[in-house]
Motif scaffolding. Structure first.
Motif, short mmCIF file in Angstrom:
data_model
loop_
_atom_site.label_atom_id
_atom_site.label_comp_id
_atom_site.label_asym_id
_atom_site.label_seq_id
_atom_site.Cartn_x
_atom_site.Cartn_y
_atom_site.Cartn_z
N ALA A 124 -2.05 12.46 -3.64
CA ALA A 124 -0.94 12.47 -4.60
C ALA A 124 -1.25 13.28 -5.84
O ALA A 124 -0.37 13.45 -6.70
CB ALA A 124 -0.59 11.03 -4.99
N ASP A 134 -7.93 7.81 -0.92
CA ASP A 134 -7.41 9.01 -0.27
C ASP A 134 -5.96 9.25 -0.68
O ASP A 134 -5.54 10.41 -0.85
CB ASP A 134 -7.51 8.88 1.25
CG ASP A 134 -8.96 8.98 1.75
OD1 ASP A 134 -9.84 9.39 0.96
OD2 ASP A 134 -9.20 8.61 2.92
N GLY A 135 -5.20 8.18 -0.85
CA GLY A 135 -3.82 8.31 -1.29
C GLY A 135 -3.73 8.87 -2.70
O GLY A 135 -2.86 9.70 -3.01
N ALA A 136 -4.63 8.43 -3.57
CA ALA A 136 -4.65 8.94 -4.94
C ALA A 136 -4.98 10.43 -4.95
O ALA A 136 -4.38 11.21 -5.69
CB ALA A 136 -5.65 8.16 -5.78
N ARG A 162 -8.21 3.99 1.93
CA ARG A 162 -6.84 4.48 2.02
C ARG A 162 -6.24 4.67 0.62
O ARG A 162 -5.51 5.64 0.38
CB ARG A 162 -5.98 3.53 2.84
CG ARG A 162 -6.32 3.52 4.33
CD ARG A 162 -5.26 2.79 5.14
NE ARG A 162 -5.14 1.38 4.81
CZ ARG A 162 -5.80 0.40 5.43
NH1 ARG A 162 -6.66 0.69 6.40
NH2 ARG A 162 -5.61 -0.87 5.09
N ILE A 163 -6.55 3.76 -0.30
CA ILE A 163 -6.03 3.88 -1.66
C ILE A 163 -6.61 5.12 -2.34
O ILE A 163 -5.88 5.91 -2.97
CB ILE A 163 -6.33 2.61 -2.47
CG1 ILE A 163 -5.62 1.40 -1.88
CG2 ILE A 163 -5.97 2.81 -3.94
CD1 ILE A 163 -4.12 1.50 -1.85
N TRP A 208 2.62 6.89 -6.67
CA TRP A 208 1.72 7.91 -7.23
C TRP A 208 2.25 9.31 -6.94
O TRP A 208 2.18 10.20 -7.80
CB TRP A 208 0.32 7.75 -6.66
CG TRP A 208 -0.47 6.67 -7.33
CD1 TRP A 208 -0.23 6.10 -8.55
CD2 TRP A 208 -1.65 6.03 -6.82
NE1 TRP A 208 -1.18 5.14 -8.82
CE2 TRP A 208 -2.06 5.08 -7.79
CE3 TRP A 208 -2.39 6.17 -5.64
CZ2 TRP A 208 -3.20 4.28 -7.61
CZ3 TRP A 208 -3.52 5.37 -5.45
CH2 TRP A 208 -3.91 4.44 -6.43
N ARG A 209 2.78 9.52 -5.75
CA ARG A 209 3.31 10.85 -5.42
C ARG A 209 4.46 11.22 -6.35
O ARG A 209 4.61 12.39 -6.72
CB ARG A 209 3.80 10.87 -3.97
CG ARG A 209 2.70 10.79 -2.91
CD ARG A 209 3.24 11.16 -1.55
NE ARG A 209 2.26 10.95 -0.50
CZ ARG A 209 2.29 9.93 0.36
NH1 ARG A 209 3.27 9.03 0.28
NH2 ARG A 209 1.36 9.81 1.29
N ILE A 262 1.15 4.19 -3.06
CA ILE A 262 0.85 5.61 -2.85
C ILE A 262 2.11 6.46 -3.04
O ILE A 262 2.06 7.54 -3.64
CB ILE A 262 0.19 5.82 -1.49
CG1 ILE A 262 -1.18 5.12 -1.47
CG2 ILE A 262 0.04 7.30 -1.17
CD1 ILE A 262 -1.86 5.09 -0.11
N ASP A 263 3.25 5.97 -2.55
CA ASP A 263 4.50 6.68 -2.78
C ASP A 263 4.81 6.79 -4.27
O ASP A 263 5.30 7.82 -4.75
CB ASP A 263 5.66 5.98 -2.07
CG ASP A 263 5.60 6.12 -0.56
OD1 ASP A 263 4.82 6.97 -0.06
OD2 ASP A 263 6.32 5.38 0.13
N GLU A 312 0.83 -1.20 0.00
CA GLU A 312 0.00 0.00 0.00
C GLU A 312 0.87 1.26 0.00
O GLU A 312 0.63 2.20 -0.78
CB GLU A 312 -0.92 -0.02 1.22
CG GLU A 312 -1.85 1.17 1.33
CD GLU A 312 -2.71 1.09 2.58
OE1 GLU A 312 -2.54 1.97 3.47
OE2 GLU A 312 -3.56 0.18 2.68
N SER A 313 1.89 1.28 0.85
CA SER A 313 2.79 2.44 0.89
C SER A 313 3.55 2.59 -0.41
O SER A 313 3.73 3.71 -0.91
CB SER A 313 3.77 2.29 2.06
OG SER A 313 3.09 2.30 3.30
#
Length: 541
Positions: free
Chosen positions: A423, A418-420, A415-416, A372-373, A369-370, A365-366
């Motif tokens: 990012a 929100d991460g998108a 979480r995915i 994507w950032r 998201i990382d 997961e990290s």
């Protein structure tokens, strides 16, 4: 069960009692130490004179995968007798030549070399050819003794910083051999795409009878060794031999580079991490997982980084297509929490939203998201297995949903998403398999509020064969469309989805065939949709 496993795996099990398996991590670490097969070349210390191979060893074709700007992975396996456990070769290594050229007549050679097919790896080859030019089509082949393989066609990705104008890819999944012919693969082999995403269920562990199930062969009889569930390393290796013997699948692999990821049936239906469908003791199930993961890597165009270590394999990875697209390839099986509510279609409850539960595992997961950032791509494509969008299965006030899909892991999905958003991902495309139907979804910030923000698009590839012929409008068609306003398309035929990305839009063409229980059906485009760059949301093309 353990007595059916490979000797090296049985040896590991004898040294590990159930009390040692206090956590998944401990189990994986112990088995990783104990179940490694011999080092490459250890058992095959003598070379087989290739001139002694008396029949074609390239019976399972060729493949390529994971194209990068300067490299591509080439695969084949030597198996003069693919339906025999040893493939028709002794426990000796074989030297194989490979060639890469700019043309299919090999009059313009680019690279060549030799590789060794070791018996410990079931005489499979994984040749990572580097030093290539970006954004190029290449042709390749193998030879050993007097035998030459068929010619494969592959390509490299554009340079990472290149402003690629367009990209076309296809997505496929779920090819139960016993449910029908791989007609979709034959049509895909003739389609003009740059790469193919295989989103899981490349094979099924279930038995295949002598007539190939619903293929209903009258011109051949399959060996009895396929007519049992795959459990051991030998079983899984043989099952890949059966599936890869299919000429339509071979044609698709020879025509296009594949990017592969697994779902459940490559090991066992609906397993979750170290938890088996039938609640087998973890020390037994992880032995089975080690065997299935090993056979998967051996039989797919994957690099050494994906080689399993016991029951663990790092399959999630990232590929670039210039600045046009980033592909994040997920593994939603190996690290997931066990399904809740007995893994049934269920009305759900608080366990769906338990933040301690995960479908990806914390590390993956990290990583996602990382990534994507850091992404510089216009389109971010998530290649994964099970339905990502909410999918209500009935029209009641408390509708049932699949606990095996992301609906059973809603905190993970939150979480995915929100991460998108954090990012700044504006053009998210989720590619999905598993469902044996073609779907097109708008991904909503709040699936229960049709007016909420649309965050991306999900395209579900229907199955290649699983579910047999299917129907254009399954019995659930009206219910699903009414229950899920964000669902824009639903078709139950077999086939694949072709996606074309450019700087303005993504276009999905759902390609379906009328039948798979009889061979040779034509392909049609059942529907097409577009979503504009910077303006998520599907419209018919």
């Amino acid at each position: 069960m353990a007595s059916r496993h490979h000797p090296e795996l049985r040896s590991a099990a004898r040294h590990l009692g159930r009390r040692r398996f206090l956590t998944v991590t401990a189990a994986a670490a112990a088995l990783a130490f104990g179940t490694n097969l011999p080092a490459r070349g250890a058992a095959g210390s003598r070379e087989l004179d290739a001139a002694r191979i008396g029949s074609d060893p390239f019976t399972l074709g060729v493949a390529s995968g994971d194209p990068m700007p300067d490299s591509v992975l080439l695969w084949t396996r030597l198996a003069p007798a693919p339906f025999e456990p040893d493939g028709g070769l002794p426990q000796q290594y074989v030297v194989v030549q490979w060639e890469l050229a700019s043309d299919d007549s090999f009059s313009a050679p680019v690279r060549s070399g030799t590789a060794i097919a070791y018996p410990e790896y079931h005489h499979t080859l994984h040749v990572d050819v580097d030093g290539l030019d970006p954004d190029r089509v290449y042709h390749y082949r193998f030879r050993t003794g007097t035998w030459i393989s068929e010619t494969g066609r592959t390509r490299t990705a554009p340079a990472t910083t290149a402003a690629a104008a367009s990209l076309s890819y296809a997505a496929v999944s779920c090819q139960a051999y016993f449910d029908g012919y791989y007609t979709a693969h034959r049509h895909l082999s003739q389609d003009d795409v740059d790469v193919v995403l295989h989103l899981g269920d490349y094979l099924y562990e279930y038995a295949v009878n002598s007539v190939g199930g619903h293929r209903a062969y009258t011109d051949r009889k399959l060996p009895d060794l396929f007519n049992r569930e795959a459990m051991t390393l030998e079983d899984y290796r043989l099952r890949y031999a059966l599936y890869k013997s299919d000429p339509d699948l071979r044609a698709a692999h020879a025509a296009h580079p594949f990017v592969v990821t697994w779902d459940d049936h490559e090991t066992e239906n609906n397993y979750a991490g170290a938890v088996s469908e039938n609640d087998d003791p973890p020390e037994e199930f992880l032995l089975r997982r080690a065997a299935s993961y090993r056979a998967y890597w051996e039989n797919q165009p994957l690099r050494a980084a994906q080689l399993p270590n016991g029951p663990d394999a790092r399959l999630y990875r990232r590929l670039q297509w210039g600045t046009l697209a980033q592909f994040d390839v997920l593994d939603t099986r190996q690290y997931r929490s066990d399904q809740v509510y007995a893994d049934t279609k269920h009305t759900g409850g608080p366990l769906q939203d338990d933040p301690a539960r995960t479908i990806t595992g914390a590390a993956q997961e990290s990583w996602l998201i990382d990534g994507w950032r850091a992404s510089q791509a216009l389109w971010n494509v998530l290649a994964q297995q099970v339905c990502f969008s909410q999918r209500k299965l009935d029209l009641t006030a408390a509708p049932k949903m699949s606990m095996d899909a992301w609906d059973g892991y809603r905190a993970s999905r939150r979480r995915i998403l929100d991460g998108a958003k954090a990012a700044g991902v504006e053009n998210l495309v989720v590619m999905t398999g598993d469902l044996h139907a073609a779907y097109a979804f708008d991904i909503k910030d709040d699936f229960d509020d049709p007016a909420s923000r649309t965050l991306g698009t999900e395209f579900t590839a229907t199955s290649v064969a699983s579910g047999r012929d299917g129907a254009e409008k399954p019995s659930t068609w009206d219910t699903y469309l009414k229950a899920n306003p964000h669902l824009k398309f639903y078709n139950g035929r077999r086939g694949y989805v072709r996606v074309t990305l450019d700087r303005q839009q993504a276009r999905a063409d759902f390609r379906t065939v009328s039948a798979v229980t009889t061979p040779g059906a034509p392909v049609t485009t059942a529907a097409s949709f577009v979503t504009e760059a910077g303006n998520p949301g599907l419209t018919p093309a």
